[in-house]
Design a protein around this motif. Structure first.
Motif, PDB file in Angstrom:
ATOM      1  N   ASN A  85       8.734   2.841   1.282  1.00  0.00           N
ATOM      2  CA  ASN A  85       8.101   3.956   1.996  1.00  0.00           C
ATOM      3  C   ASN A  85       6.581   3.966   1.838  1.00  0.00           C
ATOM      4  O   ASN A  85       5.892   4.628   2.619  1.00  0.00           O
ATOM      5  CB  ASN A  85       8.655   5.291   1.497  1.00  0.00           C
ATOM      6  CG  ASN A  85      10.138   5.441   1.758  1.00  0.00           C
ATOM      7  OD1 ASN A  85      10.642   4.984   2.779  1.00  0.00           O
ATOM      8  ND2 ASN A  85      10.840   6.082   0.835  1.00  0.00           N
ATOM      9  N   LEU A  86       6.059   3.260   0.851  1.00  0.00           N
ATOM     10  CA  LEU A  86       4.624   3.340   0.539  1.00  0.00           C
ATOM     11  C   LEU A  86       3.831   2.352   1.392  1.00  0.00           C
ATOM     12  O   LEU A  86       3.187   1.423   0.881  1.00  0.00           O
ATOM     13  CB  LEU A  86       4.391   3.086  -0.958  1.00  0.00           C
ATOM     14  CG  LEU A  86       5.132   4.013  -1.917  1.00  0.00           C
ATOM     15  CD1 LEU A  86       4.683   3.747  -3.347  1.00  0.00           C
ATOM     16  CD2 LEU A  86       4.920   5.474  -1.551  1.00  0.00           C
ATOM     17  N   VAL A  87       3.833   2.568   2.672  1.00  0.00           N
ATOM     18  CA  VAL A  87       3.255   1.616   3.621  1.00  0.00           C
ATOM     19  C   VAL A  87       1.723   1.554   3.548  1.00  0.00           C
ATOM     20  O   VAL A  87       1.118   0.631   4.087  1.00  0.00           O
ATOM     21  CB  VAL A  87       3.690   1.951   5.057  1.00  0.00           C
ATOM     22  CG1 VAL A  87       5.183   1.748   5.211  1.00  0.00           C
ATOM     23  CG2 VAL A  87       3.306   3.377   5.430  1.00  0.00           C
ATOM     24  N   ASN A  88       1.091   2.529   2.888  1.00  0.00           N
ATOM     25  CA  ASN A  88      -0.373   2.547   2.772  1.00  0.00           C
ATOM     26  C   ASN A  88      -0.871   2.009   1.437  1.00  0.00           C
ATOM     27  O   ASN A  88      -2.068   2.091   1.146  1.00  0.00           O
ATOM     28  CB  ASN A  88      -0.894   3.976   2.973  1.00  0.00           C
ATOM     29  CG  ASN A  88      -0.653   4.483   4.375  1.00  0.00           C
ATOM     30  OD1 ASN A  88      -1.042   3.849   5.352  1.00  0.00           O
ATOM     31  ND2 ASN A  88       0.018   5.631   4.504  1.00  0.00           N
ATOM     32  N   LEU A  89       0.029   1.437   0.667  1.00  0.00           N
ATOM     33  CA  LEU A  89      -0.321   1.006  -0.684  1.00  0.00           C
ATOM     34  C   LEU A  89      -1.401  -0.076  -0.670  1.00  0.00           C
ATOM     35  O   LEU A  89      -1.313  -1.054   0.071  1.00  0.00           O
ATOM     36  CB  LEU A  89       0.930   0.477  -1.385  1.00  0.00           C
ATOM     37  CG  LEU A  89       0.949   0.500  -2.910  1.00  0.00           C
ATOM     38  CD1 LEU A  89       0.786   1.923  -3.429  1.00  0.00           C
ATOM     39  CD2 LEU A  89       2.247  -0.110  -3.430  1.00  0.00           C
ATOM     40  N   GLU A  90      -2.419   0.131  -1.524  1.00  0.00           N
ATOM     41  CA  GLU A  90      -3.509  -0.832  -1.676  1.00  0.00           C
ATOM     42  C   GLU A  90      -3.497  -1.484  -3.056  1.00  0.00           C
ATOM     43  O   GLU A  90      -3.859  -2.650  -3.192  1.00  0.00           O
ATOM     44  CB  GLU A  90      -4.861  -0.144  -1.453  1.00  0.00           C
ATOM     45  CG  GLU A  90      -5.035   0.414  -0.048  1.00  0.00           C
ATOM     46  CD  GLU A  90      -6.310   1.212   0.099  1.00  0.00           C
ATOM     47  OE1 GLU A  90      -7.127   1.244  -0.859  1.00  0.00           O
ATOM     48  OE2 GLU A  90      -6.512   1.830   1.166  1.00  0.00           O
ATOM     49  N   GLN A  91      -3.107  -0.708  -4.079  1.00  0.00           N
ATOM     50  CA  GLN A  91      -3.046  -1.234  -5.441  1.00  0.00           C
ATOM     51  C   GLN A  91      -1.756  -0.785  -6.107  1.00  0.00           C
ATOM     52  O   GLN A  91      -1.409   0.398  -6.066  1.00  0.00           O
ATOM     53  CB  GLN A  91      -4.236  -0.735  -6.276  1.00  0.00           C
ATOM     54  CG  GLN A  91      -5.589  -1.184  -5.785  1.00  0.00           C
ATOM     55  CD  GLN A  91      -6.706  -0.744  -6.722  1.00  0.00           C
ATOM     56  OE1 GLN A  91      -6.574  -0.809  -7.938  1.00  0.00           O
ATOM     57  NE2 GLN A  91      -7.816  -0.305  -6.155  1.00  0.00           N
ATOM     58  N   PHE A  92      -1.057  -1.750  -6.722  1.00  0.00           N
ATOM     59  CA  PHE A  92       0.158  -1.445  -7.477  1.00  0.00           C
ATOM     60  C   PHE A  92       0.102  -2.244  -8.764  1.00  0.00           C
ATOM     61  O   PHE A  92       0.075  -3.475  -8.739  1.00  0.00           O
ATOM     62  CB  PHE A  92       1.405  -1.794  -6.673  1.00  0.00           C
ATOM     63  CG  PHE A  92       2.693  -1.420  -7.348  1.00  0.00           C
ATOM     64  CD1 PHE A  92       3.121  -0.106  -7.350  1.00  0.00           C
ATOM     65  CD2 PHE A  92       3.477  -2.379  -7.973  1.00  0.00           C
ATOM     66  CE1 PHE A  92       4.311   0.255  -7.982  1.00  0.00           C
ATOM     67  CE2 PHE A  92       4.659  -2.033  -8.603  1.00  0.00           C
ATOM     68  CZ  PHE A  92       5.081  -0.708  -8.603  1.00  0.00           C
ATOM     69  N   ASP A  93       0.074  -1.548  -9.898  1.00  0.00           N
ATOM     70  CA  ASP A  93      -0.108  -2.201 -11.185  1.00  0.00           C
ATOM     71  C   ASP A  93       0.922  -1.669 -12.177  1.00  0.00           C
ATOM     72  O   ASP A  93       0.901  -0.486 -12.535  1.00  0.00           O
ATOM     73  CB  ASP A  93      -1.531  -1.932 -11.707  1.00  0.00           C
ATOM     74  CG  ASP A  93      -1.864  -2.721 -12.968  1.00  0.00           C
ATOM     75  OD1 ASP A  93      -0.939  -3.209 -13.639  1.00  0.00           O
ATOM     76  OD2 ASP A  93      -3.064  -2.834 -13.286  1.00  0.00           O
ATOM     77  N   VAL A  94       1.835  -2.556 -12.603  1.00  0.00           N
ATOM     78  CA  VAL A  94       2.818  -2.190 -13.632  1.00  0.00           C
ATOM     79  C   VAL A  94       2.750  -3.196 -14.783  1.00  0.00           C
ATOM     80  O   VAL A  94       3.762  -3.528 -15.397  1.00  0.00           O
ATOM     81  CB  VAL A  94       4.250  -2.108 -13.053  1.00  0.00           C
ATOM     82  CG1 VAL A  94       4.412  -0.893 -12.165  1.00  0.00           C
ATOM     83  CG2 VAL A  94       4.621  -3.390 -12.286  1.00  0.00           C
TER      84      VAL A  94
END
Length: 198
Positions: A85-94
């Protein structure tokens, strides 16, 4: 940086116009917050906060989220499919959690994704070829996972500057598309970079 402890206050749900929430470098050990009420949230930072538990699935209903930083939070389990659902995601850090399962192929459909940090978890399987679709991707770090297979030839054909596959069981030749990456980390893997040395 603060010294907040306990769980994330539920009173945050009243801030329905909130666009950014930074709770990094604290001592909170749980989330009992209905993130679904924060429909305008664009940035959420929990870096270096030992939350434990699983990634809250209600987060993935917040379609305006652009930045989601959960590095060093001691999360368990997999990345829920609702992340699609997070179609606008620019940064994802885990970075540096205990997340498991396969690397989600859905990241390859996020047209605005620039930074994808999945390093230092317990992910298994192969690198999705779909990650090569990310034309804006600058930083891709997948090292320190139990990954196998080879590097897809599609990786590096975009704006990629940083690629890390260190300390994995990935093998085979390094695609020539990665030869000009500014930062390439393949230590403690079986990747053959000889094609880039010719």
């Amino acid at each position: 940086t603060n010294d907040f402890s306990g769980v994330v206050p539920t009173s945050f749900v009243a801030l329905t116009n909130l666009r950014g929430l930074v709770l990094s470098n604290n001592f909170m050990t749980g989330i009992q917050l209905d993130f679904g009420a924060l429909t305008n949230l664009e940035e959420l930072w929990f870096s270096f906060t030992p939350i434990f538990g699983f990634l809250p699935t209600e987060l993935f209903s917040l379609t305006k989220l652009r930045i989601l930083l959960f590095d060093d939070c001691q999360f368990l389990g997999g990345i829920p499919p609702e992340i699609a659902n997070l179609v606008n995601l620019e940064q994802f850090d885990v970075f540096n959690n205990a997340l498991t399962g396969a690397l989600p192929t859905v990241f390859g459909s996020f047209a605005n994704l620039e930074r994808l940090i999945l390093q230092a978890n317990s992910f298994v399987g192969t690198i999705p070829s779909e990650y090569g679709n990310l034309e804006k991707l600058v930083n891709l770090q997948l090292g320190l996972n139990d990954l196998t297979g080879t590097i897809p030839s599609t990786i590096g054909t975009n704006s990629l500057e940083v690629f890390d596959i260190s300390s994995t069981r990935v093998s085979g030749p390094l695609p020539e598309s990665l030869c000009n990456v500014q930062t390439l980390v393949i230590t403690d893997s079986d990747v053959d970079a000889s094609a880039c040395l010719q």
